[in-house]
Design an enzyme around this catalytic site. Structure first.
Site, PDB file in Angstrom:
ATOM      1  N   SER A  99       0.752  -1.122   0.076  1.00 46.87           N
ATOM      2  CA  SER A  99      -0.101  -0.084  -0.145  1.00 46.87           C
ATOM      3  C   SER A  99       0.949   1.312  -0.004  1.00 46.87           C
ATOM      4  O   SER A  99       2.090   1.244   0.310  1.00 46.87           O
ATOM      5  CB  SER A  99      -0.947  -0.009   1.444  1.00 46.87           C
ATOM      6  OG  SER A  99      -1.686  -1.201   1.176  1.00 46.87           O
TER       7      SER A  99
HETATM    8  N1  SAM Z   1      -1.092  -4.813   3.761  1.00 47.04           N
HETATM    9  C1  SAM Z   1      -0.123  -5.294   2.817  1.00 47.04           C
HETATM   10  C2  SAM Z   1       1.159  -4.829   3.043  1.00 47.04           C
HETATM   11  O1  SAM Z   1       1.738  -4.102   3.561  1.00 47.04           O
HETATM   12  O2  SAM Z   1       1.891  -4.950   1.793  1.00 47.04           O
HETATM   13  C3  SAM Z   1      -0.797  -4.826   1.511  1.00 47.04           C
HETATM   14  C4  SAM Z   1      -1.898  -5.494   1.270  1.00 47.04           C
HETATM   15  S1  SAM Z   1      -2.629  -5.474  -0.639  1.00 47.04           S
HETATM   16  C5  SAM Z   1      -3.162  -4.023  -0.747  1.00 47.04           C
HETATM   17  C6  SAM Z   1      -3.701  -6.831  -0.212  1.00 47.04           C
HETATM   18  C7  SAM Z   1      -3.802  -7.933   0.106  1.00 47.04           C
HETATM   19  O3  SAM Z   1      -4.840  -8.662   0.837  1.00 47.04           O
HETATM   20  C8  SAM Z   1      -3.159  -8.942  -0.889  1.00 47.04           C
HETATM   21  O4  SAM Z   1      -1.780  -9.777  -0.486  1.00 47.04           O
HETATM   22  C9  SAM Z   1      -4.241  -9.935  -1.152  1.00 47.04           C
HETATM   23  O5  SAM Z   1      -3.802 -11.159  -1.689  1.00 47.04           O
HETATM   24  C10 SAM Z   1      -4.721 -10.113   0.495  1.00 47.04           C
HETATM   25  N2  SAM Z   1      -6.015 -10.591   0.403  1.00 47.04           N
HETATM   26  C11 SAM Z   1      -7.128 -10.325  -0.456  1.00 47.04           C
HETATM   27  N3  SAM Z   1      -8.384 -11.106  -0.125  1.00 47.04           N
HETATM   28  C12 SAM Z   1      -7.923 -11.504   1.260  1.00 47.04           C
HETATM   29  C13 SAM Z   1      -8.504 -12.503   2.030  1.00 47.04           C
HETATM   30  N4  SAM Z   1      -9.739 -12.792   1.816  1.00 47.04           N
HETATM   31  N5  SAM Z   1      -7.842 -12.846   3.200  1.00 47.04           N
HETATM   32  C14 SAM Z   1      -6.536 -12.688   3.326  1.00 47.04           C
HETATM   33  N6  SAM Z   1      -5.953 -11.769   2.517  1.00 47.04           N
HETATM   34  C15 SAM Z   1      -6.380 -11.302   1.608  1.00 47.04           C
END
Ligand code: SAM
Length: 259
Positions: free
Chosen positions: A109
């Site tokens: 992000s």
């Molecule tokens: N917090 C992260 C970082 O600091 O790098 C960035 C997150 S990225 C914008 C969103 C993440 O949420 C992705 O890695 C994606 O695979 C994960 N994601 C999406 N749906 C999810 C779910 N149902 N449960 C867990 N993770 C999920």
């Protein structure tokens, strides 16, 4: 795209700028060797990143209701090596105030959004916090500097594996990770003082509401996939009543999974 546009029009202009900026960036990368930077260069870049976050906070003060984030949150962002959380090919851009690709169609992000979401959680040293969407692990690392324990769930197995390995290598012993669908939370470790969801859901997952402590805070982007969503701050009163405040329009990757 990972996230944040403070205003839809501003987001559109920012996206246009980003497209131009990105093509220039990739052109430079294609022709140049990626030189490892010295530690003091990374430090200077982190300071510039925090200055850019401060400027974004001022620009969005009418949305977020303040012109300054907590100094301890900004101090943590000034210390954490964001370049250690991104793939090598985007490392030169690690301290730009924007999301970056981390593979599998996912992103780390935008630093401004990480700072804002952390600030909204009002982290305290004794808190136990759940993160849904580990991704690179950067948001979890920021939280780990401010709270007692972080529980982080990632749905993409390879990202979950890499983040776990990264936490071990960088010495983040306060972070527990799990591969799975974060929609259902982390029942065994609940309840949590804070919950941060870093992918956009089309509704607030009821299991997460149940796993939030009385007096706890949840920060979550809610809205349509691949569209502008609203970043929400949900607070749970001592009697269990929920209060929801819209913070600002954002753009996150979707919360996936079968739920
Ligand atoms: N917090 C992260 C970082 O600091 O790098 C960035 C997150 S990225 C914008 C969103 C993440 O949420 C992705 O890695 C994606 O695979 C994960 N994601 C999406 N749906 C999810 C779910 N149902 N449960 C867990 N993770 C999920």
């Amino acid at each position: 795209m990972a996230n944040a546009g403070p205003h839809p029009e501003k987001s559109f202009r920012a996206l246009q700028g980003l497209a131009i900026g990105l093509s220039a960036f990739w052109a430079v990368l294609a022709t140049a060797h990626v030189c490892p930077l010295r530690a003091q260069d990374w430090t200077a870049r982190r300071q510039e990143m925090v200055a850019a976050i401060r400027a974004d906070v001022i620009a969005t003060r009418n949305y977020i209701g303040k012109g300054l984030l907590r100094p301890d949150v900004l101090a943590v962002l000034e210390q954490i090596p964001r370049h250690a959380f991104v793939p090598e090919d985007v490392r030169p851009a690690a301290y730009e105030n924007r999301p970056l690709p981390i593979g599998f169609g996912q992103t780390i992000s935008q630093p401004y959004i990480v700072a804002l979401m952390t600030d909204l959680l009002e982290p305290a040293a004794t808190d136990r916090v759940l993160e849904v969407g580990t991704g690179s692990g950067y948001q979890a690392a920021v939280l780990a500097e401010l709270v007692a324990r972080v529980y982080s769930i990632e749905i993409i197995p390879e990202l979950a594996r890499r983040a776990k390995e990264r936490f071990g290598r960088l010495g983040y012993t306060k972070i527990e990770t799990r591969e799975g669908d974060g929609y259902f939370g982390w029942y065994d470790a609940a309840p949590f003082d804070g919950i941060v969801v870093t992918a956009a859901a089309d509704h607030v997952p009821p299991p997460l509401v149940r796993q939030l402590k009385a007096g706890g805070r949840m920060v979550i982007p809610v809205g349509q996939r691949f569209s502008v969503q609203q970043l929400l701050l949900i607070t749970k009163a001592q009697n269990g009543d929920l209060k929801t405040r819209q913070i600002l329009p954002v753009r996150f990757v979707p919360l996936t999974g079968v739920h």
